[in-house]
Motif scaffolding. Structure first.
Motif, PDB file in Angstrom:
ATOM      1  N   ALA A 179       0.893  -1.174   0.000  1.00 18.59           N
ATOM      2  CA  ALA A 179       0.000   0.000   0.000  1.00 18.59           C
ATOM      3  C   ALA A 179       0.921   1.210   0.000  1.00 18.59           C
ATOM      4  CB  ALA A 179      -0.893   0.003   1.228  1.00 18.59           C
ATOM      5  N   THR A 180       1.042   1.844  -1.169  1.00 22.22           N
ATOM      6  CA  THR A 180       2.017   2.925  -1.342  1.00 22.22           C
ATOM      7  C   THR A 180       1.335   4.283  -1.271  1.00 22.22           C
ATOM      8  OG1 THR A 180       3.346   1.463  -2.736  1.00 22.22           O
ATOM      9  CG2 THR A 180       3.801   3.822  -2.872  1.00 22.22           C
ATOM     10  N   PRO A 181       1.756   5.148  -0.360  1.00 24.84           N
ATOM     11  CA  PRO A 181       1.087   6.448  -0.232  1.00 24.84           C
ATOM     12  C   PRO A 181       1.393   7.356  -1.408  1.00 24.84           C
ATOM     13  CG  PRO A 181       2.995   6.362   1.213  1.00 24.84           C
ATOM     14  CD  PRO A 181       2.865   5.000   0.598  1.00 24.84           C
ATOM     15  N   GLU A 182       0.355   8.069  -1.859  1.00 26.04           N
ATOM     16  CA  GLU A 182       0.585   9.132  -2.828  1.00 26.04           C
ATOM     17  C   GLU A 182       1.204  10.291  -2.073  1.00 26.04           C
ATOM     18  OE1 GLU A 182      -3.003  10.228  -4.889  1.00 26.04           O
ATOM     19  OE2 GLU A 182      -2.320   9.083  -6.604  1.00 26.04           O
ATOM     20  N   GLN A 183       1.672  11.301  -2.816  1.00 25.82           N
ATOM     21  CA  GLN A 183       2.241  12.525  -2.230  1.00 25.82           C
ATOM     22  C   GLN A 183       1.302  13.071  -1.157  1.00 25.82           C
ATOM     23  OE1 GLN A 183       5.177  13.558  -2.980  1.00 25.82           O
ATOM     24  NE2 GLN A 183       5.065  15.256  -1.537  1.00 25.82           N
ATOM     25  N   ASP A 210       0.202  11.551   1.424  1.00 28.27           N
ATOM     26  CA  ASP A 210      -0.670  10.510   2.015  1.00 28.27           C
ATOM     27  C   ASP A 210      -2.151  10.766   1.686  1.00 28.27           C
ATOM     28  OD1 ASP A 210       1.147  10.208   5.206  1.00 28.27           O
ATOM     29  OD2 ASP A 210       1.691   9.640   3.156  1.00 28.27           O
ATOM     30  N   VAL A 211      -2.393  11.354   0.500  1.00 28.60           N
ATOM     31  CA  VAL A 211      -3.791  11.644   0.101  1.00 28.60           C
ATOM     32  C   VAL A 211      -4.558  10.351  -0.072  1.00 28.60           C
ATOM     33  CG1 VAL A 211      -5.217  12.530  -1.780  1.00 28.60           C
ATOM     34  CG2 VAL A 211      -3.270  13.850  -0.967  1.00 28.60           C
ATOM     35  N   GLU A 212      -3.875   9.350  -0.626  1.00 29.80           N
ATOM     36  CA  GLU A 212      -4.460   8.009  -0.699  1.00 29.80           C
ATOM     37  C   GLU A 212      -3.334   7.006  -0.851  1.00 29.80           C
ATOM     38  OE1 GLU A 212      -7.093   8.518  -4.022  1.00 29.80           O
ATOM     39  OE2 GLU A 212      -5.547   8.004  -5.450  1.00 29.80           O
ATOM     40  N   PHE A 213      -3.675   5.739  -0.762  1.00 27.08           N
ATOM     41  CA  PHE A 213      -2.696   4.648  -0.793  1.00 27.08           C
ATOM     42  C   PHE A 213      -3.053   3.727  -1.958  1.00 27.08           C
ATOM     43  CE2 PHE A 213      -0.588   5.422   3.291  1.00 27.08           C
ATOM     44  CZ  PHE A 213      -1.438   6.375   3.821  1.00 27.08           C
ATOM     45  N   LEU A 214      -2.064   3.350  -2.755  1.00 30.75           N
ATOM     46  CA  LEU A 214      -2.327   2.585  -3.971  1.00 30.75           C
ATOM     47  C   LEU A 214      -1.688   1.204  -3.906  1.00 30.75           C
ATOM     48  CD1 LEU A 214      -1.872   5.498  -6.496  1.00 30.75           C
ATOM     49  CD2 LEU A 214      -4.005   4.542  -5.619  1.00 30.75           C
ATOM     50  N   SER A 215      -2.430   0.222  -4.434  1.00 31.40           N
ATOM     51  CA  SER A 215      -2.016  -1.180  -4.370  1.00 31.40           C
ATOM     52  C   SER A 215      -2.183  -1.843  -5.729  1.00 31.40           C
ATOM     53  CB  SER A 215      -2.877  -1.919  -3.345  1.00 31.40           C
ATOM     54  OG  SER A 215      -2.725  -1.325  -2.053  1.00 31.40           O
ATOM     55  N   PRO A 216      -1.293  -2.783  -6.089  1.00 26.89           N
ATOM     56  CA  PRO A 216      -1.375  -3.442  -7.404  1.00 26.89           C
ATOM     57  C   PRO A 216      -2.448  -4.528  -7.435  1.00 26.89           C
ATOM     58  CG  PRO A 216       0.501  -4.299  -6.197  1.00 26.89           C
ATOM     59  CD  PRO A 216      -0.094  -3.228  -5.343  1.00 26.89           C
ATOM     60  N   ASN A 220      -2.791  -0.101 -10.614  1.00 23.51           N
ATOM     61  CA  ASN A 220      -2.615   0.417  -9.264  1.00 23.51           C
ATOM     62  C   ASN A 220      -3.918   1.060  -8.814  1.00 23.51           C
ATOM     63  OD1 ASN A 220       0.018  -0.410  -8.843  1.00 23.51           O
ATOM     64  ND2 ASN A 220       0.827   1.383  -9.919  1.00 23.51           N
ATOM     65  N   MET A 221      -4.480   0.568  -7.711  1.00 20.10           N
ATOM     66  CA  MET A 221      -5.824   0.982  -7.316  1.00 20.10           C
ATOM     67  C   MET A 221      -5.912   1.373  -5.852  1.00 20.10           C
ATOM     68  SD  MET A 221      -7.903  -1.815  -9.614  1.00 20.10           S
ATOM     69  CE  MET A 221      -9.483  -1.029  -9.400  1.00 20.10           C
ATOM     70  N   ASP A 222      -6.962   2.131  -5.553  1.00 20.67           N
ATOM     71  CA  ASP A 222      -7.200   2.658  -4.202  1.00 20.67           C
ATOM     72  C   ASP A 222      -8.182   1.728  -3.491  1.00 20.67           C
ATOM     73  OD1 ASP A 222      -8.635   5.876  -3.073  1.00 20.67           O
ATOM     74  OD2 ASP A 222      -7.781   4.166  -1.978  1.00 20.67           O
ATOM     75  N   PHE A 223      -7.697   1.012  -2.461  1.00 22.12           N
ATOM     76  CA  PHE A 223      -8.571   0.111  -1.699  1.00 22.12           C
ATOM     77  C   PHE A 223      -9.403   0.951  -0.740  1.00 22.12           C
ATOM     78  CE2 PHE A 223      -6.021  -4.136  -1.961  1.00 22.12           C
ATOM     79  CZ  PHE A 223      -5.909  -3.984  -3.339  1.00 22.12           C
ATOM     80  N   ASP A 224     -10.735   0.805  -0.830  1.00 16.75           N
ATOM     81  CA  ASP A 224     -11.649   1.702  -0.125  1.00 16.75           C
ATOM     82  C   ASP A 224     -12.637   0.922   0.733  1.00 16.75           C
ATOM     83  OD1 ASP A 224     -14.216   4.075  -1.247  1.00 16.75           O
ATOM     84  OD2 ASP A 224     -13.301   3.693   0.715  1.00 16.75           O
ATOM     85  N   SER A 225     -12.355   0.861   2.052  1.00 13.39           N
ATOM     86  CA  SER A 225     -13.256   0.118   2.948  1.00 13.39           C
ATOM     87  C   SER A 225     -14.539   0.907   3.234  1.00 13.39           C
ATOM     88  CB  SER A 225     -12.538  -0.206   4.267  1.00 13.39           C
ATOM     89  OG  SER A 225     -12.205   0.993   4.956  1.00 13.39           O
ATOM     90  N   PHE A 259      -9.507  -9.270   6.241  1.00 15.85           N
ATOM     91  CA  PHE A 259      -8.434  -8.543   5.555  1.00 15.85           C
ATOM     92  C   PHE A 259      -7.921  -7.485   6.530  1.00 15.85           C
ATOM     93  CE2 PHE A 259     -10.256  -4.390   4.394  1.00 15.85           C
ATOM     94  CZ  PHE A 259     -11.633  -4.617   4.413  1.00 15.85           C
ATOM     95  N   THR A 260      -6.642  -7.104   6.342  1.00 15.21           N
ATOM     96  CA  THR A 260      -6.052  -6.121   7.251  1.00 15.21           C
ATOM     97  C   THR A 260      -5.472  -4.959   6.464  1.00 15.21           C
ATOM     98  OG1 THR A 260      -3.851  -7.170   7.235  1.00 15.21           O
ATOM     99  CG2 THR A 260      -5.453  -7.958   8.881  1.00 15.21           C
ATOM    100  N   ALA A 261      -5.481  -3.798   7.120  1.00  9.54           N
ATOM    101  CA  ALA A 261      -4.887  -2.573   6.562  1.00  9.54           C
ATOM    102  C   ALA A 261      -3.734  -2.163   7.471  1.00  9.54           C
ATOM    103  CB  ALA A 261      -5.920  -1.464   6.487  1.00  9.54           C
ATOM    104  N   ASP A 262      -2.538  -2.070   6.860  1.00  6.47           N
ATOM    105  CA  ASP A 262      -1.330  -1.652   7.585  1.00  6.47           C
ATOM    106  C   ASP A 262      -0.799  -0.439   6.831  1.00  6.47           C
ATOM    107  OD1 ASP A 262       1.935  -3.235   8.240  1.00  6.47           O
ATOM    108  OD2 ASP A 262       1.016  -1.361   8.937  1.00  6.47           O
ATOM    109  N   LEU A 263      -1.439   0.723   7.040  1.00  2.00           N
ATOM    110  CA  LEU A 263      -1.086   1.945   6.302  1.00  2.00           C
ATOM    111  C   LEU A 263      -0.115   2.775   7.129  1.00  2.00           C
ATOM    112  CD1 LEU A 263      -4.590   2.984   4.864  1.00  2.00           C
ATOM    113  CD2 LEU A 263      -2.896   1.389   3.925  1.00  2.00           C
ATOM    114  N   ARG A 264       0.928   3.278   6.481  1.00  2.00           N
ATOM    115  CA  ARG A 264       2.024   3.974   7.173  1.00  2.00           C
ATOM    116  C   ARG A 264       2.186   5.382   6.621  1.00  2.00           C
ATOM    117  NH1 ARG A 264       4.696   0.385  10.991  1.00  2.00           N
ATOM    118  NH2 ARG A 264       3.530  -1.574  10.750  1.00  2.00           N
TER     119      ARG A 264
END
Ligand code: 78B
Length: 328
Positions: free
Chosen positions: A7-11, A13-19, A28-33, A154-159
């Motif tokens: 989960a890679t942060p955009e500039q 940390d506006v959002e996080f993108l995952s393959p 590359n997409m934005d996982f949205d719970s 599922f788990t979210a580990d956002l940094r």
């Protein structure tokens, strides 16, 4: 099995993108719970909307099937939205695979999505009852995958400003301190909703938020909370003002911000680090900063990425609960 992706942060940390691999194409997409549609940028879009994006191409997938007559239309809390038609394809997220996942092909997207060229669509991870496909509502990736996963989680580990992870089917206990505190989730609204009736600013006394409820929303950048929380929090920050022009509370960028603790399910106070509540400068000189905690005029508070940067979060559809612990 299980699946794990970065989960890679955009500039900022506006959002996080995952393959996500869809019909062999990596997007590359934005996982949205906080929503329940999986939609993608694709070659049906106007060239101007496609520009700069990775666009899914139905013609290049040997497994894509059109769902004739199906359409979607989604609008988000921030006023953005997308609409289009629908098919199914194989979706692989870090090894967790669904062979017949509804893929919503946008034929129209709002400006904020077009401008965000790093993001090529959303993967909705809230409950399928919120899915917007008509005439037949479709299931989320997690709903389709969960019976094949080792655990229905599922788990979210956002940094903050660092690469984190989403994982399906397993809980990596090396990623958080101590043990997870679990709260009951009320699925009636279709969100990962839980009771959040207390809060605490820094080391102050815990205060009540009448009827406080909150959702865990990886697809919202900030933390949108009851006005009482905003007022109590920023009353402790010298120079904090409600700045109508920029649309929320700002304060001097060199402020020492207190932590904000929020109740999760009545038995855990999730501590959100004060540093993470300094979201971004609003002026060139970087003297005035925009708060990561802002007001929402509803009883349903939205705990977005500002909270996830302090808390490891597990979403459990086995017993509809949410688990939290400070990041390791
Ligand atoms: C910066 C562009 O992103 C959006 O507009 C966006 C992302 C996610 C969601 C769902 N909460 C809504 C809008």
């Amino acid at each position: 099995g299980s699946g794990k992706v970065t989960a890679t942060p955009e500039q900022g940390d506006v959002e996080f993108l995952s393959p996500v691999i869809i019909g062999g194409q990596t997007m590359n997409m934005d996982f949205d719970s906080g929503s329940s549609d999986l939609w993608v940028f694709n070659t049906q879009l106007a060239a101007a909307s496609q520009a700069g994006h990775t666009n899914f191409d139905v013609a290049k997938s040997t497994t894509f099937k059109m769902l004739t007559g199906s359409t979607f239309t989604i609008s988000y809390g921030d006023g953005s939205g997308a609409a289009g038609n629908v098919g199914t394809d194989t979706v692989n997220i870090g090894g967790a695979t669904v062979t017949s996942q509804a893929i919503e092909l946008a034929t129209a997207v709002s400006a904020s999505f077009v401008q965000d060229t790093q993001s090529n669509g959303l993967v909705g991870l809230a409950f399928s009852k919120l899915n917007t496909v008509k005439p037949a509502q479709q299931k989320t990736f997690f709903d389709n995958a969960k019976d094949t996963l080792a655990m229905p989680v599922f788990t979210a580990d956002l940094r903050k400003a660092a690469v984190g992870a989403y994982e399906f089917g397993a809980i990596d206990s090396t990623k958080f301190n101590g043990s997870l505190s679990w709260a009951a989730v009320n699925t009636t609204s279709g969100f990962w909703q839980f009771s959040s009736q207390k809060f605490q600013v820094g080391t102050g006394t815990a205060m009540n938020v009448a009827g406080g409820q909150a959702i865990a929303d990886t697809g919202t950048t900030l933390m949108l909370v009851n006005a009482a929380v905003v007022n109590a929090y920023y009353s402790q920050v010298t120079g904090a003002v409600n700045n109508q022009t920029v649309g929320g509370v700002t304060f001097p960028c060199n402020s020492q911000l207190p932590d904000l603790s929020v109740d999760v399910g009545g038995n855990y106070m999730a501590v959100v680090r004060g540093d993470d509540i300094n979201f971004a400068p609003v002026d060139q000189a970087g003297t005035t900063c925009f708060g990561g905690v802002q007001a929402i005029a509803s009883n349903l508070q939205i705990y977005g990425d500002i909270m996830f940067k302090s808390q490891f979060v597990a979403f459990n559809n086995g017993n509809n609960s949410i688990g939290m612990a400070p990041h390791q």
